[in-house]
Design a protein around this motif. Structure first.
Motif, short mmCIF file in Angstrom:
data_model
loop_
_atom_site.label_atom_id
_atom_site.label_comp_id
_atom_site.label_asym_id
_atom_site.label_seq_id
_atom_site.Cartn_x
_atom_site.Cartn_y
_atom_site.Cartn_z
N LYS A 16 0.82 -1.22 0.00
CA LYS A 16 0.00 0.00 0.00
C LYS A 16 0.86 1.27 0.00
O LYS A 16 0.63 2.19 -0.77
CB LYS A 16 -0.92 0.05 1.24
CG LYS A 16 -1.99 -1.00 1.28
CD LYS A 16 -2.83 -0.90 2.55
CE LYS A 16 -2.07 -1.25 3.81
NZ LYS A 16 -1.57 -2.63 3.86
N THR A 17 1.84 1.30 0.90
CA THR A 17 2.64 2.51 1.02
C THR A 17 3.51 2.70 -0.22
O THR A 17 3.64 3.81 -0.74
CB THR A 17 3.48 2.45 2.31
OG1 THR A 17 2.58 2.29 3.41
CG2 THR A 17 4.30 3.71 2.51
N THR A 18 4.10 1.62 -0.71
CA THR A 18 4.86 1.66 -1.96
C THR A 18 4.00 2.22 -3.08
O THR A 18 4.43 3.08 -3.86
CB THR A 18 5.31 0.22 -2.33
OG1 THR A 18 6.03 -0.34 -1.24
CG2 THR A 18 6.16 0.21 -3.59
N PHE A 39 -2.20 7.68 6.69
CA PHE A 39 -3.20 7.42 7.74
C PHE A 39 -2.72 6.38 8.74
O PHE A 39 -3.46 5.99 9.63
CB PHE A 39 -4.52 6.96 7.11
CG PHE A 39 -5.42 8.09 6.71
CD1 PHE A 39 -5.26 8.72 5.48
CD2 PHE A 39 -6.41 8.57 7.58
CE1 PHE A 39 -6.08 9.78 5.11
CE2 PHE A 39 -7.23 9.61 7.22
CZ PHE A 39 -7.06 10.23 5.98
N ASP A 40 -1.51 5.91 8.58
CA ASP A 40 -1.01 4.86 9.47
C ASP A 40 -0.43 5.50 10.73
O ASP A 40 0.78 5.47 10.97
CB ASP A 40 0.04 4.01 8.74
CG ASP A 40 0.08 2.59 9.27
OD1 ASP A 40 -0.43 2.36 10.38
OD2 ASP A 40 0.63 1.71 8.58
N VAL A 41 -1.33 6.07 11.55
CA VAL A 41 -0.90 6.77 12.76
C VAL A 41 -0.29 5.78 13.74
O VAL A 41 -0.87 4.73 14.02
CB VAL A 41 -2.09 7.51 13.40
CG1 VAL A 41 -1.70 8.13 14.73
CG2 VAL A 41 -2.62 8.56 12.45
N CYS A 118 -4.82 8.66 -0.17
CA CYS A 118 -4.79 8.27 1.24
C CYS A 118 -4.16 6.89 1.40
O CYS A 118 -4.71 5.90 0.91
CB CYS A 118 -6.21 8.24 1.81
SG CYS A 118 -7.11 9.78 1.56
N ASP A 119 -3.04 6.83 2.10
CA ASP A 119 -2.36 5.56 2.37
C ASP A 119 -2.98 4.94 3.62
O ASP A 119 -2.77 5.42 4.72
CB ASP A 119 -0.86 5.82 2.57
CG ASP A 119 -0.07 4.54 2.85
OD1 ASP A 119 -0.59 3.44 2.59
OD2 ASP A 119 1.07 4.66 3.35
N SER A 120 -3.76 3.89 3.43
CA SER A 120 -4.48 3.29 4.55
C SER A 120 -3.59 2.39 5.39
O SER A 120 -2.69 1.73 4.85
CB SER A 120 -5.65 2.46 4.02
OG SER A 120 -6.29 1.74 5.07
MG LIG Z 1 1.98 0.95 4.75
#
Ligand SMILES: [Mg+2]
Ligand SMILES: Nc1ncnc2c1ncn2[C@@H]1O[C@H](COP(=O)(O)OP(=O)(O)OP(=O)(O)O)[C@@H](O)[C@H]1O
Lengths: 269, 84
Positions: A16-18, A39-41, A118-120
């Motif tokens: 996802k982040t990639t 969004f990965d708090v 939005c990176d979930s």
């Molecule tokens: Mg990620």
């Protein structure tokens, strides 16, 4: 009108982040005003993949809690004119994201940006809901692997029932399937689910296939979204996805085994 | 079957994965659409029927079907073969 796109998957570690970093960079390189939000708090990572970790001063949670203005938290990318990163907080937890807070941030971002990516976080908890709630479109990142496909199906159910568009009876979130870490060789050997298999099971339009590629690790090592590595297979595949997303018709690459000598194919060299 | 076919067949775990997923996802999607009281209702029905006949968990099937504007609760019970 700004479009909000969530990059989601259910399962963790699928890319996802990639994808968020590459996709946002790809949009910006097409001259579109783009912001990508982590969004990965609690487990922020997007800043590293984007290579801006040392420039983080304020984050999403600071803005929501009124400790900083949005403009203070946005980090301007030095490689693309129209790209900004909104980092997640590393110290708080996901419950610090309030519905109203996120809503007002989106309202403000919509005034300036064409695309909000939005990176979930993984999972189907609060953080993932916050990331998907306002989405107009969703890129469902899936690995050709049984548990990832199942989790993607679960996420599709949530996109159809638990988003703002669902709550307000609007046109549903537009969903795209992105298959990542794909190995045509292993598919050919019958060791890995193929594109058609996954697409048939999930019944989603395919936005692209990212091959399993060493260039992804090299890119993350150096804090450069892989789409900027134009020579790499994964970089090209991400560039194609951006083009397809914007309506261009591009043939799919990296789905079939590259032509090689017959001997190396038999012996898997 | 030639040697290579044998290797191909024994290695084709992707087909196994696909078949498992097809069954699983059809099942999970159907469940997601079902009202939440359904499992409890199913258990109660099983208990009642078992006062009279001995049936297994799989012998009772309960599904809700939706037609255009009406819902049908469909109950199927497989009775054991009569002992003669
Ligand atoms: Mg990620
Ligand atoms: N196409 C690819 N080829 C090879 N490695 C990949 C590929 N895509 C992602 N990876 C690797 O997989 C790992 C997870 O990627 P990433 O962090 O993007 O996943 P994620 O879905 O954001 O994870 P999380 O759920 O933890 O947020 C990383 O080590 C990344 O380098």
């Amino acid at each position: 009108m700004a479009r909000i796109i969530v990059i989601t998957s259910g399962k963790g570690g699928v890319g996802k982040t990639t994808t968020s970093a590459a996709f946002a960079m790809g949009l910006a390189r097409k001259g579109l005003k783009t912001v990508v939000i982590d969004f990965d708090v609690g487990l922020r990572n997007l800043d590293l993949i984007m290579g801006c970790e040392r420039r983080v001063v304020y984050d999403l949670v600071n803005v929501i809690q009124g400790e900083a203005r949005l403009s203070q938290a946005l980090i301007r990318d030095k490689r693309a004119d129209h790209l900004y990163v909104l980092p997640a907080s590393q110290t708080r937890d996901k419950d610090a994201l309030s519905m109203e807070g996120i809503e007002s941030i989106f309202d403000e971002l919509k005034k300036t940006f064409d695309y909000i990516v939005c990176d979930s976080p993984a999972g189907i908890e609060h953080g993932a809901f916050m990331a998907m709630y306002h989405a107009d479109e969703a890129i469902v990142v899936t690995n050709p692997e049984i548990s990832s496909v199942r989790d993607s199906d679960r996420i599709l159910g949530l996109l159809a029932s638990k988003t703002k568009r669902a709550a307000e009876g609007l046109e549903p979130v537009k969903e795209h399937l992105l298959l990542t870490r794909y190995s045509p060789e292993r598919v050919q050997m019958g060791e890995m689910l193929g594109v058609e298999d996954v697409q048939e099971i999930l019944a989603l339009p395919l936005i692209g296939v990212i091959p399993e590629s060493q260039s992804v690790l090299a890119a993350s090592n150096s804090g450069v979204p892989v789409v900027l590595d134009e020579k790499s297979d994964a970089g090209q595949a991400y560039a194609d996805i951006v083009a397809r997303f914007l309506g261009e018709e591009i043939p799919y690459k990296f789905i079939d085994v590259q032509k090689r000598g017959i001997m190396s194919r038999i012996f898997g060299g | 079957m030639g040697l290579f076919d044998y290797f191909k067949a024994s290695r084709n775990t992707a087909t196994v994965a696909r078949d498992r997923l097809n069954i699983l996802i059809a099942h999970e999607r159907a469940q997601a659409d079902q009202p939440s009281y359904l499992p409890a209702l199913q258990q109660d029905l099983l208990d009642v029927i078992r006062k009279y006949v001995d049936i297994g968990d799989d012998d009772l099937k309960l599904v809700i079907d939706r037609d255009d504007d009406c819902e049908i609760l469909e109950l199927n019970v497989t009775l054991p073969e009569a002992v003669t």
